[in-house]
Design a protein around this motif. Structure first.
Motif, PDB file in Angstrom:
ATOM      1  N   LEU A 170      -6.871   0.675   7.537  1.00  0.00           N
ATOM      2  CA  LEU A 170      -4.930   1.697   7.461  1.00  0.00           C
ATOM      3  C   LEU A 170      -5.298   1.834   5.483  1.00  0.00           C
ATOM      4  O   LEU A 170      -4.476   2.644   4.939  1.00  0.00           O
ATOM      5  CB  LEU A 170      -3.778   0.446   7.688  1.00  0.00           C
ATOM      6  CG  LEU A 170      -3.492  -0.051   9.381  1.00  0.00           C
ATOM      7  CD1 LEU A 170      -3.105  -1.128   9.087  1.00  0.00           C
ATOM      8  CD2 LEU A 170      -3.244   1.100   9.495  1.00  0.00           C
ATOM      9  N   ALA A 171      -5.998   1.020   4.933  1.00  0.00           N
ATOM     10  CA  ALA A 171      -5.169   0.839   3.111  1.00  0.00           C
ATOM     11  C   ALA A 171      -6.217   2.795   3.177  1.00  0.00           C
ATOM     12  O   ALA A 171      -5.393   3.822   2.521  1.00  0.00           O
ATOM     13  CB  ALA A 171      -6.992   0.526   2.296  1.00  0.00           C
ATOM     14  N   LEU A 208       0.765  -1.101  -0.195  1.00  0.00           N
ATOM     15  CA  LEU A 208      -0.114   0.025  -0.007  1.00  0.00           C
ATOM     16  C   LEU A 208       1.083   0.923   0.233  1.00  0.00           C
ATOM     17  O   LEU A 208       0.231   1.808  -1.052  1.00  0.00           O
ATOM     18  CB  LEU A 208      -0.953   0.146   1.221  1.00  0.00           C
ATOM     19  CG  LEU A 208      -1.790  -1.080   1.565  1.00  0.00           C
ATOM     20  CD1 LEU A 208      -2.790  -0.966   2.661  1.00  0.00           C
ATOM     21  CD2 LEU A 208      -2.822  -0.770   0.558  1.00  0.00           C
ATOM     22  N   VAL A 209       1.819   1.147   1.028  1.00  0.00           N
ATOM     23  CA  VAL A 209       2.904   2.728   0.399  1.00  0.00           C
ATOM     24  C   VAL A 209       3.665   2.529  -0.290  1.00  0.00           C
ATOM     25  O   VAL A 209       4.078   3.655  -0.606  1.00  0.00           O
ATOM     26  CB  VAL A 209       3.063   2.458   2.463  1.00  0.00           C
ATOM     27  CG1 VAL A 209       2.566   2.994   3.916  1.00  0.00           C
ATOM     28  CG2 VAL A 209       4.578   1.478   2.460  1.00  0.00           C
ATOM     29  N   SER A 210       3.951   1.077  -0.971  1.00  0.00           N
ATOM     30  CA  SER A 210       4.906   1.801  -2.736  1.00  0.00           C
ATOM     31  C   SER A 210       4.178   2.178  -3.089  1.00  0.00           C
ATOM     32  O   SER A 210       4.955   2.783  -4.357  1.00  0.00           O
ATOM     33  CB  SER A 210       5.456   0.539  -2.093  1.00  0.00           C
ATOM     34  OG  SER A 210       4.705  -0.794  -3.071  1.00  0.00           O
ATOM     35  N   THR A 233       6.196   8.663  14.858  1.00  0.00           N
ATOM     36  CA  THR A 233       4.785  10.127  14.688  1.00  0.00           C
ATOM     37  C   THR A 233       3.602   8.769  14.392  1.00  0.00           C
ATOM     38  O   THR A 233       3.727   7.808  14.479  1.00  0.00           O
ATOM     39  CB  THR A 233       5.575   9.862  13.007  1.00  0.00           C
ATOM     40  OG1 THR A 233       6.702  10.692  13.004  1.00  0.00           O
ATOM     41  CG2 THR A 233       3.884  10.618  12.219  1.00  0.00           C
ATOM     42  N   LEU A 234       2.422   9.291  15.338  1.00  0.00           N
ATOM     43  CA  LEU A 234       0.900   8.414  15.460  1.00  0.00           C
ATOM     44  C   LEU A 234       0.329   9.634  14.310  1.00  0.00           C
ATOM     45  O   LEU A 234       0.104  10.151  14.094  1.00  0.00           O
ATOM     46  CB  LEU A 234       0.523   8.920  16.293  1.00  0.00           C
ATOM     47  CG  LEU A 234       1.516   9.205  17.241  1.00  0.00           C
ATOM     48  CD1 LEU A 234       0.654   9.619  18.795  1.00  0.00           C
ATOM     49  CD2 LEU A 234       1.449   7.639  18.362  1.00  0.00           C
ATOM     50  N   ILE A 235       0.013   8.155  13.537  1.00  0.00           N
ATOM     51  CA  ILE A 235      -0.563   8.312  12.397  1.00  0.00           C
ATOM     52  C   ILE A 235      -2.288   8.618  13.140  1.00  0.00           C
ATOM     53  O   ILE A 235      -2.265   7.407  13.432  1.00  0.00           O
ATOM     54  CB  ILE A 235      -0.707   6.775  11.337  1.00  0.00           C
ATOM     55  CG1 ILE A 235       0.699   7.664  10.634  1.00  0.00           C
ATOM     56  CG2 ILE A 235      -1.358   6.996  10.403  1.00  0.00           C
ATOM     57  CD1 ILE A 235       1.111   8.384  10.185  1.00  0.00           C
ATOM     58  N   ALA A 268      -1.154   8.547   3.812  1.00  0.00           N
ATOM     59  CA  ALA A 268      -0.483   9.464   5.438  1.00  0.00           C
ATOM     60  C   ALA A 268       0.642   8.495   5.681  1.00  0.00           C
ATOM     61  O   ALA A 268       1.876   9.163   6.720  1.00  0.00           O
ATOM     62  CB  ALA A 268      -1.939   9.891   6.444  1.00  0.00           C
ATOM     63  N   ILE A 269       0.184   7.097   5.899  1.00  0.00           N
ATOM     64  CA  ILE A 269       1.550   6.492   6.476  1.00  0.00           C
ATOM     65  C   ILE A 269       2.678   6.918   5.033  1.00  0.00           C
ATOM     66  O   ILE A 269       4.589   6.777   5.863  1.00  0.00           O
ATOM     67  CB  ILE A 269       1.577   4.869   6.347  1.00  0.00           C
ATOM     68  CG1 ILE A 269       0.206   5.265   7.451  1.00  0.00           C
ATOM     69  CG2 ILE A 269       2.449   4.258   6.787  1.00  0.00           C
ATOM     70  CD1 ILE A 269      -0.523   3.843   7.208  1.00  0.00           C
ATOM     71  N   ALA A 270       2.500   7.069   3.886  1.00  0.00           N
ATOM     72  CA  ALA A 270       3.871   6.921   2.851  1.00  0.00           C
ATOM     73  C   ALA A 270       4.751   7.916   3.796  1.00  0.00           C
ATOM     74  O   ALA A 270       5.957   8.463   3.648  1.00  0.00           O
ATOM     75  CB  ALA A 270       3.521   6.863   1.737  1.00  0.00           C
TER      76      ALA A 270
END
Length: 102
Positions: A77-78, A13-15, A97-99, A83-85
């Motif tokens: 999470l999807a 997902l983050v890639s 860092t808290l998402i 935001a994660i990336a």
């Protein structure tokens, strides 16, 4: 690197948003946080993505940047993948860092 409590699919997902993550090594399963953080530092890992909200308060994570996810549920999470990336690419060593959930 992903923690063992984060679904491996999060890496894909983050890639798609420009961030690369290593999967959690199967041989590390069950390590206590202190030993785990030592292994990460020894292997030159700079960013650790986890769902363990307590790790940042329980351990000195030194040169690592921690990204703490709100849940281990992939369907939740999807939508947070961008935001994660972004958190991974902007990670600063020694910070957590808290998402936030969406």
């Amino acid at each position: 690197m992903l923690d063992e409590n984060v679904p491996r699919a999060v890496a894909s997902l983050v890639s798609a948003h420009g961030a690369d993550l290593l999967p959690f090594p199967r041989t590390w399963k069950g390590l206590r946080n202190g030993v785990l953080l030592l292994h990460l530092r020894e292997r030159g890992i700079h960013v650790f993505v986890t769902c363990d909200k307590n790790i940042a308060f329980q351990q000195h994570f030194g040169p690592l940047a921690l990204i703490v996810l709100p849940t281990p549920k992939l369907d939740l999470l999807a939508p947070l993948a961008p935001a994660i990336a972004k958190a991974i690419t902007l990670a600063i060593p020694g910070t957590a860092t808290l998402i936030a959930p969406s």
